[in-house]
Design a protein around this motif. Structure first.
Motif, short mmCIF file in Angstrom:
data_model
loop_
_atom_site.label_atom_id
_atom_site.label_comp_id
_atom_site.label_asym_id
_atom_site.label_seq_id
_atom_site.Cartn_x
_atom_site.Cartn_y
_atom_site.Cartn_z
N VAL A 140 12.86 8.01 10.06
CA VAL A 140 12.14 6.75 10.36
C VAL A 140 12.25 6.81 12.14
O VAL A 140 11.38 6.29 12.94
CB VAL A 140 12.56 5.44 10.08
N ALA A 141 13.54 6.91 12.52
CA ALA A 141 13.88 6.83 14.05
C ALA A 141 12.99 7.81 14.74
O ALA A 141 12.49 7.57 15.86
CB ALA A 141 15.52 7.55 14.17
N THR A 142 12.67 9.10 14.23
CA THR A 142 11.95 10.18 14.95
C THR A 142 10.65 9.59 14.97
O THR A 142 9.87 9.76 15.99
CB THR A 142 11.97 11.36 14.06
N ALA A 143 9.91 9.09 13.93
CA ALA A 143 8.59 8.28 13.92
C ALA A 143 8.68 7.39 14.87
O ALA A 143 7.45 7.52 15.71
CB ALA A 143 8.26 7.88 12.61
N VAL A 166 0.90 -1.20 -0.13
CA VAL A 166 0.02 -0.19 -0.07
C VAL A 166 0.74 1.22 -0.21
O VAL A 166 0.50 2.28 -0.63
CB VAL A 166 -1.01 0.17 1.17
N LEU A 167 2.04 1.14 0.66
CA LEU A 167 2.78 2.43 0.95
C LEU A 167 4.05 2.75 0.28
O LEU A 167 4.83 3.63 0.41
CB LEU A 167 2.87 2.60 2.39
N THR A 168 4.27 1.81 -0.46
CA THR A 168 5.39 1.51 -1.33
C THR A 168 5.71 3.08 -2.47
O THR A 168 4.71 3.39 -2.91
CB THR A 168 5.84 0.71 -2.31
N GLY A 169 6.62 3.91 -2.26
CA GLY A 169 6.65 5.14 -2.65
C GLY A 169 6.02 6.24 -2.39
O GLY A 169 6.14 7.45 -2.67
N LYS A 170 5.38 5.99 -1.09
CA LYS A 170 4.74 7.03 -0.41
C LYS A 170 5.45 7.22 0.99
O LYS A 170 4.91 6.88 2.07
CB LYS A 170 3.21 6.69 0.02
N LYS A 171 6.26 8.17 0.82
CA LYS A 171 7.29 8.20 2.15
C LYS A 171 6.60 8.88 3.17
O LYS A 171 6.57 8.34 4.46
CB LYS A 171 8.70 9.01 1.86
N THR A 172 5.73 9.69 3.18
CA THR A 172 5.04 10.65 4.31
C THR A 172 4.12 9.50 4.97
O THR A 172 4.00 9.45 6.03
CB THR A 172 4.50 11.63 3.73
N MET A 173 3.57 8.77 4.11
CA MET A 173 2.35 7.96 4.63
C MET A 173 3.02 6.87 5.51
O MET A 173 2.37 6.45 6.26
CB MET A 173 1.43 7.39 3.54
N MET A 174 4.18 6.51 4.81
CA MET A 174 5.01 5.33 5.34
C MET A 174 5.20 5.63 7.00
O MET A 174 5.09 5.10 7.84
CB MET A 174 6.19 4.76 4.60
N LEU A 175 6.01 6.90 6.83
CA LEU A 175 6.38 7.55 8.28
C LEU A 175 5.33 7.30 9.08
O LEU A 175 5.55 7.17 10.42
CB LEU A 175 7.10 8.69 7.96
N LEU A 176 4.22 8.06 8.86
CA LEU A 176 2.91 8.22 9.59
C LEU A 176 2.38 6.96 10.06
O LEU A 176 2.00 6.90 11.31
CB LEU A 176 1.85 9.20 8.80
N LEU A 192 17.30 3.62 22.06
CA LEU A 192 17.81 2.56 21.65
C LEU A 192 17.04 1.38 20.98
O LEU A 192 17.49 0.79 20.11
CB LEU A 192 18.24 1.59 23.23
N GLY A 193 15.77 1.36 21.15
CA GLY A 193 14.81 0.61 20.54
C GLY A 193 14.84 0.92 18.93
O GLY A 193 15.09 -0.20 18.25
N PRO A 194 14.53 2.19 18.46
CA PRO A 194 14.70 2.39 17.08
C PRO A 194 16.14 2.17 16.41
O PRO A 194 16.14 1.44 15.28
CB PRO A 194 14.51 3.90 16.89
N THR A 195 17.09 2.24 17.13
CA THR A 195 18.48 1.89 16.59
C THR A 195 18.58 0.25 16.37
O THR A 195 19.24 -0.11 15.50
CB THR A 195 19.45 2.44 17.58
#
Length: 435
Positions: free
Chosen positions: A139-142, A88-98, A394-397
């Motif tokens: 992605v880390a901030t999300a 669904v979200l390939t190519g849709k970076k903003t939606m992927m991050l949200l 630490l989790g995101p990393t």
């Protein structure tokens, strides 16, 4: 004595920025604090080790949650979510991050696995991130947003524990407040995190980033390709196990019991064969063991800061010349809280310490209970974003560095500090003034 916290936190921060291992950096900071407080190296190390017991509950929780997450991954149910996101979200970076921020948010309330889902969900998506030229700092901030904002804003799950900790700390020190009032007080600081997330996604990390430019650390796990899989009765039993873990965790308010319940149900339903029990636990320890040990060392460091009176001395010196200027008092208290919690890396663990120190000052200065709760809650939350020793970094990393292309300090800690600690500080300061 008042310089102990400042100097030791600076030692940890500088060493971390120089890419020294975070465990070594925390130990160096702890020894610095001990020596500056008049202890010998041996006495400092003994106090560090003695204080590590304070993080034992958290460490065991993470290891068992890691085993639970590994058990869930064996069923392939996470692949269903990964495949859906890819489709669904390939190519849709903003939606992927949200979407990632949304999934992370569920880990604090609906499915209480906290950070244990990250090493399961994120590695299969890394190659997709690279194909989309997505900046992993976004992605880390999300992910960090989802690990922090729900417990700050919503008094349920981990949020209930967070706000009950604030209420207990304030009530014990002479300021009466309820959980609902504490949640109301944190609405303004929490809204700062929402703004920080939007700035990160839509402005700071909006541009493409070349995957070949990533300079990470050694990989923590093999990158797993998402595979096609159908929904089966095993997945039904997995969902039942997750639901059972959630119910038990809510009833007992104990993550260890909740994680054990989930594991037991998965073995009873034969979702995981008994002969794979050792493998599940071993992989869980491998996945979450480093994070658990960092939290143990951080608890020992916190023990040195509190037992030597370094934190109390810093607060007393900082507040001694403030008179009754609410804006200045709030600013200094948040600054002190930032220093303390960056070092310890735990919002839940530092709130009782901060409450004991802040409440008398706030009562004497005429702050309302809501303003006091906002100061304590914000100061505690500052430790969960932008601290090298925080599970929220630490989790995101642990997931994003599965292929060795993500650096803990420069790609997780620094971005989350900028996008969350700065707005948390500003909005927490505003809340203390207006409430």
């Amino acid at each position: 004595m008042e310089w102990v916290v400042i100097v030791s936190v600076l030692v940890m921060t500088i060493l971390s920025l120089l890419r020294v291992n975070v465990i070594i950096a925390i130990i160096a900071a702890a020894l610095t604090a001990g020596l500056m407080s008049g202890l010998t190296i041996v006495e400092s190390m003994d106090m560090l080790v003695g204080g590590m017991g304070g993080g034992a509950n958290t460490a065991l929780s993470y290891i068992l949650l890691g085993a639970f997450a590994v058990a869930i991954s064996y069923t392939g149910i996470t692949s269903l979510l990964v495949n859906y996101l890819i489709r669904v979200l390939t190519g849709k970076k903003t939606m992927m991050l949200l979407a990632i921020a949304g999934v992370a948010s569920l880990s604090q309330n609906l499915v209480p696995v906290h950070i244990a889902f990250i090493p399961i969900l994120i590695p299969p998506l890394l190659q997709l991130f690279d194909r989309m030229r997505m900046d992993r700092r976004a992605v880390a901030t999300a992910l960090t947003f989802g690990l922090k904002a729900p417990y700050i804003l919503i008094p349920a799950g981990f949020g209930l524990i967070f706000h009950e900790t604030i209420v207990t700390g304030m009530n014990q020190n002479g300021a009466n407040i309820t959980v609902s009032e504490s949640a109301l007080a944190m609405l303004i600081p929490g809204s700062g995190m929402i703004i920080g997330l939007l700035i990160a996604i839509f402005i700071t990390y909006r541009k493409d980033r070349d995957p070949d430019s990533f300079v990470g650390e050694s990989g923590t796990a093999a990158v797993v390709e998402a595979t096609n899989i159908r929904f089966t009765k095993q997945h039904v039993f997995t969902l039942i196990s997750i639901f059972a873990a959630l119910i038990v965790q809510i009833i007992t308010e104990n993550l260890i019991v909740g994680a054990l319940t989930g594991l037991v149900f998965m073995f009873l339903f034969l979702v995981i064969p008994f002969h794979k029990g050792d493998r599940v636990v071993t992989e869980g320890i491998g996945m979450m063991g480093t994070i658990a040990f960092v939290m143990l060392v951080a608890a020992g460091y916190g023990n040195i800061l509190t037992e030597t009176g370094a934190v109390e001395a810093l607060v007393e010196v900082s507040s001694g010349f403030l008179d009754n200027n609410h804006a200045l008092i709030a600013f200094i208290l948040l600054l002190v809280g930032l220093l303390v919690t960056i070092g310890i890396g735990s919002s839940f663990g530092t709130i009782p310490i901060l409450a004991a120190l802040y409440v008398p000052i706030c009562l004497a200065a005429g702050f309302s209970p809501l303003a006091t709760a906002a100061l304590i809650g914000t100061a505690g939350a500052l430790g969960d974003a932008g601290s090298p020793a925080s599970d929220s970094t630490l989790g995101p990393t642990s997931g994003l560095n599965a292929d060795g292309k993500h650096h803990h300090i420069w790609d997780t800690v620094v971005p989350t500090f900028i996008h969350y600690n700065i707005p948390l500080f500003i909005f927490g300061w505003i809340a203390a003034i207006v409430l």
